[in-house]
Design a protein around this motif. Structure first.
Motif, PDB file in Angstrom:
ATOM      1  N   LEU A   8       7.417  -3.441  -7.368  1.00 15.76           N
ATOM      2  CA  LEU A   8       7.470  -4.891  -7.220  1.00 15.76           C
ATOM      3  C   LEU A   8       6.348  -5.476  -8.066  1.00 15.76           C
ATOM      4  O   LEU A   8       5.175  -5.380  -7.719  1.00 15.76           O
ATOM      5  CB  LEU A   8       7.270  -5.284  -5.757  1.00 15.76           C
ATOM      6  CG  LEU A   8       8.442  -5.065  -4.813  1.00 15.76           C
ATOM      7  CD1 LEU A   8       8.108  -5.616  -3.433  1.00 15.76           C
ATOM      8  CD2 LEU A   8       9.723  -5.714  -5.337  1.00 15.76           C
ATOM      9  N   MET A   9       6.700  -6.070  -9.205  1.00 15.77           N
ATOM     10  CA  MET A   9       5.687  -6.624 -10.089  1.00 15.77           C
ATOM     11  C   MET A   9       5.052  -7.836  -9.423  1.00 15.77           C
ATOM     12  O   MET A   9       5.730  -8.625  -8.767  1.00 15.77           O
ATOM     13  CB  MET A   9       6.319  -7.028 -11.423  1.00 15.77           C
ATOM     14  CG  MET A   9       7.013  -5.880 -12.123  1.00 15.77           C
ATOM     15  SD  MET A   9       6.082  -4.348 -12.098  1.00 15.77           S
ATOM     16  CE  MET A   9       4.883  -4.669 -13.344  1.00 15.77           C
ATOM     17  N   GLY A  10       3.728  -7.933  -9.536  1.00 14.65           N
ATOM     18  CA  GLY A  10       3.018  -9.014  -8.864  1.00 14.65           C
ATOM     19  C   GLY A  10       2.537  -8.618  -7.484  1.00 14.65           C
ATOM     20  O   GLY A  10       1.955  -9.425  -6.772  1.00 14.65           O
ATOM     21  N   PHE A  11       2.778  -7.335  -7.119  1.00 12.93           N
ATOM     22  CA  PHE A  11       2.276  -6.852  -5.822  1.00 12.93           C
ATOM     23  C   PHE A  11       1.305  -5.701  -6.024  1.00 12.93           C
ATOM     24  O   PHE A  11       1.488  -4.870  -6.920  1.00 12.93           O
ATOM     25  CB  PHE A  11       3.445  -6.363  -4.957  1.00 12.93           C
ATOM     26  CG  PHE A  11       4.204  -7.480  -4.294  1.00 12.93           C
ATOM     27  CD1 PHE A  11       5.138  -8.218  -5.011  1.00 12.93           C
ATOM     28  CD2 PHE A  11       3.969  -7.826  -2.972  1.00 12.93           C
ATOM     29  CE1 PHE A  11       5.826  -9.260  -4.423  1.00 12.93           C
ATOM     30  CE2 PHE A  11       4.671  -8.870  -2.362  1.00 12.93           C
ATOM     31  CZ  PHE A  11       5.595  -9.585  -3.091  1.00 12.93           C
ATOM     32  N   GLY A  12       0.323  -5.637  -5.170  1.00 13.09           N
ATOM     33  CA  GLY A  12      -0.628  -4.529  -5.197  1.00 13.09           C
ATOM     34  C   GLY A  12      -1.813  -4.816  -6.098  1.00 13.09           C
ATOM     35  O   GLY A  12      -1.746  -5.657  -6.994  1.00 13.09           O
ATOM     36  N   HIS A  13      -2.885  -4.097  -5.842  1.00 12.60           N
ATOM     37  CA  HIS A  13      -4.089  -4.262  -6.669  1.00 12.60           C
ATOM     38  C   HIS A  13      -5.005  -3.059  -6.441  1.00 12.60           C
ATOM     39  O   HIS A  13      -5.102  -2.555  -5.323  1.00 12.60           O
ATOM     40  CB  HIS A  13      -4.837  -5.556  -6.297  1.00 12.60           C
ATOM     41  CG  HIS A  13      -5.780  -5.993  -7.365  1.00 12.60           C
ATOM     42  ND1 HIS A  13      -7.041  -5.471  -7.505  1.00 12.60           N
ATOM     43  CD2 HIS A  13      -5.620  -6.870  -8.371  1.00 12.60           C
ATOM     44  CE1 HIS A  13      -7.630  -6.029  -8.554  1.00 12.60           C
ATOM     45  NE2 HIS A  13      -6.788  -6.880  -9.097  1.00 12.60           N
TER      46      HIS A  13
ATOM     47  N   HIS B 235      -0.930  -4.469 -15.801  1.00  7.67           N
ATOM     48  CA  HIS B 235      -2.139  -5.321 -15.871  1.00  7.67           C
ATOM     49  C   HIS B 235      -1.704  -6.759 -16.145  1.00  7.67           C
ATOM     50  O   HIS B 235      -0.935  -7.319 -15.367  1.00  7.67           O
ATOM     51  CB  HIS B 235      -3.059  -4.741 -16.953  1.00  7.67           C
ATOM     52  CG  HIS B 235      -4.432  -5.329 -17.037  1.00  7.67           C
ATOM     53  ND1 HIS B 235      -4.995  -6.125 -16.081  1.00  7.67           N
ATOM     54  CD2 HIS B 235      -5.371  -5.203 -18.018  1.00  7.67           C
ATOM     55  CE1 HIS B 235      -6.222  -6.465 -16.460  1.00  7.67           C
ATOM     56  NE2 HIS B 235      -6.480  -5.938 -17.634  1.00  7.67           N
ATOM     57  N   GLY B 236      -2.116  -7.328 -17.229  1.00  9.35           N
ATOM     58  CA  GLY B 236      -1.829  -8.739 -17.476  1.00  9.35           C
ATOM     59  C   GLY B 236      -0.376  -9.027 -17.792  1.00  9.35           C
ATOM     60  O   GLY B 236       0.061 -10.175 -17.699  1.00  9.35           O
ATOM     61  N   GLY B 237       0.378  -7.993 -18.139  1.00 10.77           N
ATOM     62  CA  GLY B 237       1.802  -8.198 -18.433  1.00 10.77           C
ATOM     63  C   GLY B 237       2.616  -8.361 -17.158  1.00 10.77           C
ATOM     64  O   GLY B 237       3.818  -8.604 -17.193  1.00 10.77           O
ATOM     65  N   ALA B 238       1.932  -8.268 -15.995  1.00  7.83           N
ATOM     66  CA  ALA B 238       2.655  -8.307 -14.715  1.00  7.83           C
ATOM     67  C   ALA B 238       3.272  -9.671 -14.445  1.00  7.83           C
ATOM     68  O   ALA B 238       4.331  -9.766 -13.828  1.00  7.83           O
ATOM     69  CB  ALA B 238       1.718  -7.924 -13.576  1.00  7.83           C
TER      70      ALA B 238
ATOM     71  N   PRO C 203       0.934  -9.954  -2.558  1.00  3.03           N
ATOM     72  CA  PRO C 203       1.002 -10.662  -3.841  1.00  3.03           C
ATOM     73  C   PRO C 203      -0.374 -10.770  -4.500  1.00  3.03           C
ATOM     74  O   PRO C 203      -1.338 -11.144  -3.867  1.00  3.03           O
ATOM     75  CB  PRO C 203       1.528 -12.037  -3.461  1.00  3.03           C
ATOM     76  CG  PRO C 203       2.182 -11.866  -2.143  1.00  3.03           C
ATOM     77  CD  PRO C 203       1.424 -10.756  -1.454  1.00  3.03           C
ATOM     78  N   ASN C 204      -0.442 -10.426  -5.778  1.00  8.74           N
ATOM     79  CA  ASN C 204      -1.694 -10.604  -6.519  1.00  8.74           C
ATOM     80  C   ASN C 204      -1.604 -11.876  -7.359  1.00  8.74           C
ATOM     81  O   ASN C 204      -0.604 -12.605  -7.277  1.00  8.74           O
ATOM     82  CB  ASN C 204      -1.983  -9.372  -7.377  1.00  8.74           C
ATOM     83  CG  ASN C 204      -0.833  -9.051  -8.316  1.00  8.74           C
ATOM     84  OD1 ASN C 204      -0.300  -9.947  -8.970  1.00  8.74           O
ATOM     85  ND2 ASN C 204      -0.417  -7.802  -8.351  1.00  8.74           N
ATOM     86  N   VAL C 205      -2.605 -12.112  -8.172  1.00  9.73           N
ATOM     87  CA  VAL C 205      -2.687 -13.384  -8.912  1.00  9.73           C
ATOM     88  C   VAL C 205      -1.455 -13.580  -9.799  1.00  9.73           C
ATOM     89  O   VAL C 205      -0.974 -14.700  -9.986  1.00  9.73           O
ATOM     90  CB  VAL C 205      -3.980 -13.435  -9.752  1.00  9.73           C
ATOM     91  CG1 VAL C 205      -3.984 -12.391 -10.869  1.00  9.73           C
ATOM     92  CG2 VAL C 205      -4.212 -14.825 -10.312  1.00  9.73           C
ATOM     93  N   ASP C 206      -0.911 -12.448 -10.292  1.00  5.71           N
ATOM     94  CA  ASP C 206       0.216 -12.573 -11.229  1.00  5.71           C
ATOM     95  C   ASP C 206       1.497 -13.019 -10.550  1.00  5.71           C
ATOM     96  O   ASP C 206       2.406 -13.515 -11.206  1.00  5.71           O
ATOM     97  CB  ASP C 206       0.450 -11.220 -11.925  1.00  5.71           C
ATOM     98  CG  ASP C 206      -0.716 -10.876 -12.817  1.00  5.71           C
ATOM     99  OD1 ASP C 206      -1.526 -10.029 -12.414  1.00  5.71           O
ATOM    100  OD2 ASP C 206      -0.836 -11.506 -13.875  1.00  5.71           O
ATOM    101  N   PHE C 207       1.560 -12.804  -9.212  1.00  6.33           N
ATOM    102  CA  PHE C 207       2.818 -13.143  -8.516  1.00  6.33           C
ATOM    103  C   PHE C 207       3.102 -14.647  -8.616  1.00  6.33           C
ATOM    104  O   PHE C 207       4.190 -15.078  -8.904  1.00  6.33           O
ATOM    105  CB  PHE C 207       2.714 -12.704  -7.049  1.00  6.33           C
ATOM    106  CG  PHE C 207       3.971 -12.916  -6.251  1.00  6.33           C
ATOM    107  CD1 PHE C 207       4.043 -13.938  -5.315  1.00  6.33           C
ATOM    108  CD2 PHE C 207       5.085 -12.123  -6.481  1.00  6.33           C
ATOM    109  CE1 PHE C 207       5.213 -14.146  -4.590  1.00  6.33           C
ATOM    110  CE2 PHE C 207       6.253 -12.324  -5.751  1.00  6.33           C
ATOM    111  CZ  PHE C 207       6.312 -13.342  -4.808  1.00  6.33           C
TER     112      PHE C 207
END
Ligand code: SDX
Length: 426
Positions: free
Chosen positions: A300-305, A264-267, A359-363
Motif C-alpha cells: 500500500l503506497m503511502g503507508f508505513g515508515h 521513498h519520495g516516489g511514493a 498513512p505517511n506524508v506521501d499518502f
C-alpha cells in the motif's frame, strides 16, 4: 573514556566502547574502535545505525515528533512560511523580521537560471519523466558556477544552497512546461516563493493567471512539510556524495535520483496511481489482501515508515490541509473517498496495526497536489523542490564539522575465496 560504556566480548577478546548521548533521542554506541579487534558492524539498510552527528532535525518515531532546529513541525506548518523554515534549517535559528526580509529578497533574486538552461530541454523527449529532466538539469547547474564551488568556504557553501533553493521552483516548472509544450515562464520578483512557483507552472502568455491564496498557502505548507527529515535515504545519499568533495549541484542531483524511488519520495506518485487502480471503495478489500500476501510484491503506497511507528505528524497536518483545499475549491474527489476508506480499513486491520503501518506524508500529499492541479508525474519533483533545503543543510553541516571523512562502509563478503583463473585463450 565516556562516562557510559558498552563492553563487547568476542571469544577471548573484550573491548569497551563509549556510549554517546545527544540532547534528545537514543544514545549511540561509538563502534569506531571495533577495528582493533578485527571486526565490523553489520547493518544492511541501516536499521540501527547512526551515520553522523547532526543538529538540524529530530524525529521521535514512537511519539510522532518531528522538530526542525527544535521547532515542532505542527507549529511551523501553522505559523511559519517555507522561507522561514529554509532560513532556520540553513542558519540554525528562526529569522527575525529584518533577517527574514533580507533572506527573502536574496532568494527572490536568485530564482532565474542561465538562459542556456532552456536549451538543455531540447535534448529530452517531450514525454520525458519530469524527474529524469530534473536529475539532469540540477547536476548540470554546476557548469555555470565553476568560480564559486570552493566547498570548504562556508560563504560559498551558503551561496550554493541559496542558488539551489531559489532555482529549484524554476527548474521544476520548466520540466512541467516542457512536458505540456507551453513556453517557459520566467520568475517574477513581486510574488512570494509559492506564488512564483504556481505562476511559473500554470500561467500562459495568452491570459492573466489568477493565483489563489488558498492554493498558494497549501503549496507553501506542502513545501514546509517536506523540507527535511533527518537521515532519510536521499539525505544520506547527499551526505555520502558530499563526503567525497563533490560539488553541491552534483550532490543535490544525487539526492533527486535517490528520492525518485517509489519506496521513498516516489511514493506520492505511486500512491495516487494505486488509488486510481483501486478505483472504487468496493475494490479496497482485494488490495488490502494483496498487500498482506507475502508472495505478492504489492504494497500500500503511502503507508508505513522506517522511523514513525505510530503516526507521521506531517500526515496529520497534510490531512487537514487536504480537507481545507478540497472544501475551499468545492472539489469532490472520488479518489479522496477511496483514500479515506482505505485509511479507515487499514487502521483497523490487525495486519496493519501489528506492523504499525499507517498513512505517511506521501499518502495525503498526492491528493492535495492533485486537487490543486499538479499532474501526478510532477509529485516527486515537488517533493525534491521542497527537500532541497534539507539536503543542502545537511551537506553544509557535514562540511562544517571538523575531521569530516569520506564515507566508506565495508561489507560481509560471502563470495568465492581465491581460486585459479583458467583463460579460454590459452
Ligand atoms: C518517505 O525515511 C524517511 O524519512 C522518508 C520520508 C522523508 O520525508 O524523507 O519520510 C519520505 O519516503 C515516506 C515513505 C514513503 N514510502 C511509501 O509509502 C512506500 C510504501 N511503504 C513501504 O515501502 C515501507 O513501509 C517503507 C519503505 C516506507 C518502510 O520500509 P521498512 O522500514 O524497511 O519496513 P519493511 O519494508 O521491513 O516492512 C516491515 C513489514 C514487512 O512485513 P514482514 O516482512 O515483517 O512480514 O511491514 C510490511 C513489510 O512487508 N510493510 C508493508 C508496507 N510497508 C511495510 N506491507 C504493506 N504495505 C506497506 N506499505
Amino acid at each position: 573514556m565516556a562516562d557510559k560504556t558498552a563492553i563487547l566480548k568476542v571469544g577471548d577478546k573484550e573491548i569497551e566502547l563509549p556510549i554517546l548521548s545527544g540532547t534528545a533521542g537514543l544514545d549511540v554506541i561509538d563502534v569506531r574502535a571495533l577495528g582493533k579487534i578485527g571486526m565490523f558492524t553489520f547493518d544492511p539498510g541501516f536499521m540501527a545505525t547512526g551515520s553522523c552527528e547532526s543538529e538540524i532535525t529530530f524525529i521521535d518515531g514512537d511519539k510522532g515528533v518531528l522538530l526542525h532546529r527544535g521547532y515542532s513541525i505542527e507549529d511551523l506548518a501553522r505559523d511559519a512560511d517555507y522561507l522561514e523554515v529554509v532560513y532556520m534549517l540553513l542558519h540554525g535559528e528562526a529569522p527575525n523580521e529584518k533577517d527574514y526580509q533580507e533572506f527573502k529578497s536574496t532568494i527572490t533574486r536568485h530564482t532565474m537560471v542561465h538562459d542556456s538552461v532552456n536549451d538543455f530541454f531540447k535534448g529530452f523527449r517531450r514525454d520525458a519523466h519530469p524527474m529524469a529532466m530534473l536529475c539532469g538539469t540540477v547536476g548540470a547547474l554546476s557548469s555555470f558556477y565553476h568560480d564559486d564551488l570552493a566547498i570548504h568556504d562556508p560563504e560559498q557553501r551558503l551561496r550554493s544552497a541559496i542558488r539551489l533553493v531559489a532555482k529549484m521552483p524554476t527548474l521544476v516548472a520548466m520540466c512541467y512546461k516542457f512536458n505540456v509544450g507551453q513556453p517557459f515562464v520566467y520568475p517574477r520578483n513581486d510574488l512570494s516563493y509559492a506564488e512564483n512557483f504556481l505562476n511559473m507552472m500554470f500561467s500562459v502568455p495568452a491570459e492573466e493567471y489568477k493565483i489563489s491564496p488558498t492554493i498558494a498557502r497549501a503549496v507553501d505548507r506542502i513545501f514546509t512539510l517536506h523540507a527535511d527529515h533527518e537521515q532519510n535515504a536521499s539525505t544520506s545519499t547527499v551526505r555520502l556524495a558530499g563526503s567525497s568533495g563533490a560539488n553541491p549541484y552534483a550532490c543535490i542531483a544525487a539526492g533527486v535520483a535517490s528520492l525518485w524511488g517509489p519506496a521513498h519520495g516516489g511514493a506520492n506518485e505511486a500512491c495516487l496511481n494505486m488509488l486510481k487502480e483501486i478505483g472504487s471503495v468496493d475494490r479496497i478489500p482485494m488490495f488490502i489482501e494483496k498487500a498482506k500476501d507475502k508472495n505478492d510484491p504489492f504494497r500500500l503506497m503511502g503507508f508505513g515508515h522506517r522511523v514513525y511507528k505510530n503516526y507521521d505528524p506531517r500526515a496529520t497536518v497534510m490531512r487537514e490541509s487536504c480537507h481545507e483545499v478540497l472544501k475551499e475549491l468545492n472539489l469532490k474527489d472520488p479518489l479522496l473517498d477511496v483514500a479515506m476508506e482505505l485509511e479507515r480499513i487499514a487502521l483497523s486491520d490487525p495486519y496493519f496495526v501489528e506492523k504499525k503501518l499507517f498513512p505517511n506524508v506521501d499518502f495525503y500529499s498526492g491528493i492535495v497536489l492533485k486537487a490543486i492541479g499538479i499532474p501526478t508525474n510532477m509529485f516527486t519533483c515537488i517533493f525534491a523542490l521542497a527537500r532541497t533545503v534539507g539536503w543542502a543543510s545537511h551537506w553544509h553541516e557535514m562540511l562544517s564539522q571538523p575531521g569530516q571523512k569520506i564515507g566508506r562502509p565495508r561489507q560481509l563478503y560471502t563470495g568465492k575465496t581465491q581460486r585459479p583463473f583458467k583463460s579460454i585463450k590459452k
